[in-house]
Design a protein around this motif. Structure first.
Motif, mmCIF file in Angstrom:
data_model
loop_
_atom_site.group_PDB
_atom_site.id
_atom_site.type_symbol
_atom_site.label_atom_id
_atom_site.label_comp_id
_atom_site.label_asym_id
_atom_site.label_seq_id
_atom_site.Cartn_x
_atom_site.Cartn_y
_atom_site.Cartn_z
ATOM 1 N N LEU A 421 0.851 -1.183 0.000
ATOM 2 C CA LEU A 421 0.000 0.000 0.000
ATOM 3 C C LEU A 421 0.888 1.233 0.000
ATOM 4 O O LEU A 421 1.643 1.468 0.948
ATOM 5 C CB LEU A 421 -0.902 -0.007 1.240
ATOM 6 C CG LEU A 421 -1.633 1.293 1.582
ATOM 7 C CD1 LEU A 421 -2.573 1.692 0.456
ATOM 8 C CD2 LEU A 421 -2.402 1.142 2.894
ATOM 9 N N LEU A 422 0.828 2.007 -1.088
ATOM 10 C CA LEU A 422 1.532 3.281 -1.179
ATOM 11 C C LEU A 422 0.511 4.387 -0.994
ATOM 12 O O LEU A 422 -0.460 4.473 -1.749
ATOM 13 C CB LEU A 422 2.229 3.451 -2.535
ATOM 14 C CG LEU A 422 3.073 2.290 -3.067
ATOM 15 C CD1 LEU A 422 3.784 2.719 -4.348
ATOM 16 C CD2 LEU A 422 4.060 1.793 -2.035
ATOM 17 N N MET A 423 0.708 5.247 0.000
ATOM 18 C CA MET A 423 -0.283 6.289 0.275
ATOM 19 C C MET A 423 -0.108 7.519 -0.604
ATOM 20 O O MET A 423 -0.994 8.367 -0.651
ATOM 21 C CB MET A 423 -0.223 6.679 1.747
ATOM 22 C CG MET A 423 -0.720 5.582 2.668
ATOM 23 S SD MET A 423 -0.895 6.172 4.347
ATOM 24 C CE MET A 423 -1.473 4.696 5.168
ATOM 25 N N GLY A 424 1.034 7.635 -1.288
ATOM 26 C CA GLY A 424 1.211 8.749 -2.202
ATOM 27 C C GLY A 424 1.844 9.959 -1.545
ATOM 28 O O GLY A 424 2.679 9.845 -0.649
ATOM 29 N N ALA A 425 1.416 11.133 -1.976
ATOM 30 C CA ALA A 425 2.042 12.375 -1.506
ATOM 31 C C ALA A 425 1.008 13.486 -1.386
ATOM 32 O O ALA A 425 -0.041 13.452 -2.023
ATOM 33 C CB ALA A 425 3.156 12.794 -2.466
ATOM 34 N N ASP A 426 1.335 14.475 -0.560
ATOM 35 C CA ASP A 426 0.461 15.636 -0.377
ATOM 36 C C ASP A 426 0.707 16.711 -1.430
ATOM 37 O O ASP A 426 -0.090 17.639 -1.567
ATOM 38 C CB ASP A 426 0.670 16.247 1.013
ATOM 39 C CG ASP A 426 0.142 15.355 2.121
ATOM 40 O OD1 ASP A 426 -0.953 14.778 1.950
ATOM 41 O OD2 ASP A 426 0.817 15.223 3.164
ATOM 42 N N TYR A 427 1.835 16.612 -2.137
ATOM 43 C CA TYR A 427 2.180 17.648 -3.122
ATOM 44 C C TYR A 427 3.167 17.063 -4.120
ATOM 45 O O TYR A 427 3.801 16.029 -3.880
ATOM 46 C CB TYR A 427 2.797 18.862 -2.421
ATOM 47 C CG TYR A 427 4.017 18.553 -1.590
ATOM 48 C CD1 TYR A 427 5.302 18.645 -2.127
ATOM 49 C CD2 TYR A 427 3.896 18.144 -0.254
ATOM 50 C CE1 TYR A 427 6.420 18.339 -1.369
ATOM 51 C CE2 TYR A 427 5.018 17.844 0.509
ATOM 52 C CZ TYR A 427 6.276 17.943 -0.048
ATOM 53 O OH TYR A 427 7.381 17.634 0.709
ATOM 54 N N TYR A 428 3.311 17.767 -5.261
ATOM 55 C CA TYR A 428 4.318 17.407 -6.256
ATOM 56 C C TYR A 428 5.581 18.237 -6.030
ATOM 57 O O TYR A 428 5.501 19.413 -5.669
ATOM 58 C CB TYR A 428 3.816 17.708 -7.669
ATOM 59 C CG TYR A 428 2.701 16.837 -8.160
ATOM 60 C CD1 TYR A 428 2.893 15.486 -8.428
ATOM 61 C CD2 TYR A 428 1.436 17.368 -8.395
ATOM 62 C CE1 TYR A 428 1.864 14.698 -8.898
ATOM 63 C CE2 TYR A 428 0.396 16.593 -8.870
ATOM 64 C CZ TYR A 428 0.616 15.256 -9.122
ATOM 65 O OH TYR A 428 -0.408 14.477 -9.584
ATOM 66 N N GLU A 429 6.716 17.623 -6.256
ATOM 67 C CA GLU A 429 7.960 18.382 -6.297
ATOM 68 C C GLU A 429 8.184 18.886 -7.722
ATOM 69 O O GLU A 429 7.936 18.164 -8.692
ATOM 70 C CB GLU A 429 9.141 17.510 -5.856
ATOM 71 C CG GLU A 429 9.130 17.215 -4.367
ATOM 72 C CD GLU A 429 10.282 16.329 -3.931
ATOM 73 O OE1 GLU A 429 10.789 16.541 -2.821
ATOM 74 O OE2 GLU A 429 10.654 15.425 -4.702
ATOM 75 N N THR A 430 8.667 20.106 -7.843
ATOM 76 C CA THR A 430 8.931 20.673 -9.173
ATOM 77 C C THR A 430 10.238 20.100 -9.724
ATOM 78 O O THR A 430 11.036 19.496 -9.004
ATOM 79 C CB THR A 430 9.050 22.203 -9.087
ATOM 80 O OG1 THR A 430 10.208 22.542 -8.305
ATOM 81 C CG2 THR A 430 7.811 22.813 -8.430
ATOM 82 N N GLU A 431 10.465 20.322 -11.014
ATOM 83 C CA GLU A 431 11.717 19.877 -11.627
ATOM 84 C C GLU A 431 12.912 20.561 -10.981
ATOM 85 O O GLU A 431 13.972 19.951 -10.801
ATOM 86 C CB GLU A 431 11.679 20.143 -13.136
ATOM 87 C CG GLU A 431 10.724 19.246 -13.903
ATOM 88 C CD GLU A 431 11.023 17.762 -13.704
ATOM 89 O OE1 GLU A 431 12.221 17.380 -13.741
ATOM 90 O OE2 GLU A 431 10.070 16.988 -13.494
#
Length: 507
Positions: A421-431
């Motif tokens: 189970l991967l819960m993911g992330a609260d935000y994306y990191e930019t390049e």
């Protein structure tokens, strides 16, 4: 690309209940979904009815409600969802959040289950009582429900009530009954007939209108939702004994041996057929109750002013003083998400073929959540089987089997995810963020190249480096490695939220 998977979808409130509604209700409105109707206040006068035995069974996923509540639930029932205690058995998932705020099924949180059940059952006045680590829970409820529930002439709301100290009561919530008692002054102001008391950490789908109708037609003071049990599981629950009218006459907390045998009942009284009744001769309390308003006030203020818990004190006490306490059979999927193992199994159960343990795809009773406006998941040359993928994921040339992948998950080339189970992330990191991390030897959020994850839970915003193996190679059952970023419970590795697992580590 070899691909066999299920894409998780979510629905934002308000809901389409597909129920028969009272013509006296206020106009419905739509925000990003189907309409919900919320009503204006009325005076409530309960009509007398002659009691008759009921066959009361759980709502199935596809059936519409056949209830005829008068007054309807939106005007006569107040929902009270209990946020639970510190959640120590779910630690480290509860390190930074309350139990009901723990992510579930790729896109959701546990609190979405009872709130959605309420909305689908036309219960639109809802309080959520919280105490521990409640910031993320409060934020989620505010974003998911607050802006869609109110409005001119509408009474609907989902409102958070935090534990507080006062001159009259300097203590925090001491238990389920104490939590409700501390806010009775607010609850009794509502012009309603019943209180619907729910837990915030259970996974199930239930039509509360049928539950409430059974309560009214039996003229009960309290109705307890009960789950049929076989002998193997019964020892882990509080059991109840009933008479031939479904009235509860005895309680036993986790009985064993002769005490267990003494709690056998004829479950055909509650609607099971003879074959299933032989397999399931016990009934266990689910911790879900309907209280008549006057009964609740009398019990918590006058009869048991020092009782802290509904299940072990108030309800057995109500039976002893002669109140009518009825059992209501729920013969469907239900799971108390109380431990890491139960949480892990409940999540992976939604990947089961051909029918999952719990389905998020029932159009007649959808599960609502916070609308996040994320893009569709992007999948490049991945082999995905028997899995559920949340919104906004980026998955590259990897293999995923029998897993749940949460929203905004980033999985790099060569990774293998199995039974996890991967819960993911609260935000994306930019390049630019990623370039900077690469320049200083940092690790981006997500799963690194050639990582191997098996039978694990990866909490949000975790940074799993390249060539990491989280496979519990030594078969450890219990371990606390908080400084290293993970725990092992029941053989399941749980990586803590925001943890960093360096390149090449083997767990």
């Amino acid at each position: 690309m070899a691909m066999a998977m299920t894409m998780a979808s979510c629905t934002s409130v308000p809901c389409n209940t597909n129920r028969t509604r009272s013509p006296a209700m206020a106009p419905s409105f739509v925000t990003g979904g189907s309409p919900i109707s919320l009503s204006a206040p009325i005076s409530i006068d309960q009509r007398s009815r002659r009691w008759a035995p009921l066959v009361v069974q759980a709502v199935s996923d596809s059936q519409k409600s056949q209830t005829c509540l008068d007054p309807d639930a939106s005007r006569s029932v107040l929902g009270i969802i209990l946020g639970g205690g510190a959640g120590t058995r779910l630690y480290p998932l509860t390190k930074k959040r309350a139990k009901p705020a723990v992510p579930l099924g790729a896109n959701y949180r546990l609190i979405d289950i009872p709130v959605s059940n309420c909305l689908n059952s036309n219960v639109s006045k809802i309080y959520v009582l919280t105490q521990f680590n409640s910031a993320s829970l409060n934020r989620h409820l505010s974003c998911a429900y607050s802006s869609n529930m109110g409005g001119y002439k509408d009474e609907g709301f989902v409102e958070v009530l935090a534990a507080q100290q006062s001159p009259e009561n300097p203590n925090w919530f001491q238990g389920t009954a104490d939590a409700v008692r501390q806010y009775l002054w607010l609850f009794e102001e509502h012009n309603i007939m019943e209180f619907l008391v729910l837990a915030g950490d259970h996974l199930y789908r239930m039509d509360y209108e049928k539950f409430i109708q059974a309560h009214r037609e039996s003229h009960a003071d309290i109705t307890v939702s009960a789950l049929p049990m076989d002998e193997k599981r019964a020892t882990a629950f509080g059991l109840m004994k009933i008479d031939d009218e479904g009235r509860i006459i005895e309680f036993a907390e986790k009985p064993k041996g002769d005490a267990l045998q003494a709690m056998k009942v004829d479950t055909t009284i509650l609607g099971l057929n003879e074959e299933r009744a032989k397999e399931m001769p016990y009934i266990a309390s689910m911790g879900i109750y309907v209280f008549s308003k006057d009964a609740m006030l009398q019990l918590l203020r006058d009869k048991f002013p020092d009782a802290n818990d509904f299940g072990s004190e108030v309800i057995p006490g109500a039976t002893k003083i002669g109140m009518r306490v009825q059992a209501y059979l729920f013969d469907g999927y239900w799971e108390d998400i109380g431990t890491i193992e139960a949480f892990y199994n409940a999540n992976l159960g939604i990947t089961k073929k051909p029918v999952p343990d719990f389905s998020f795809y029932d159009r007649s009773a959808p599960i609502y959540t916070q609308p996040r406006y994320l893009p569709p998941s992007k999948i490049k040359n991945a082999d995905i089987t028997e899995s559920v993928i949340g919104e906004g994921c980026i998955i590259k040339n990897c293999r995923i089997h029998h897993s749940v992948v949460g929203l905004r998950s980033c999985i790099s080339e060569g990774a293998v995810i199995e039974d996890s189970l991967l819960m993911g992330a609260d935000y994306y990191e930019t390049e630019n963020d990623k370039k900077y991390l690469a320049s200083v030897g940092g690790i981006p959020i997500g799963i690194g190249r050639n990582a191997h994850i098996k039978r694990a839970i990866i909490d949000k915003n975790a940074r799993i480096g390249d060539d990491v193996k989280i496979i519990n190679k030594e078969g450890v059952q219990e371990a606390a490695r908080e400084t290293d970023g993970y725990f092992i419970k029941s053989g399941i590795v749980t990586v803590i939220k925001d943890a960093v697992i360096p390149n090449g580590w083997v767990i």
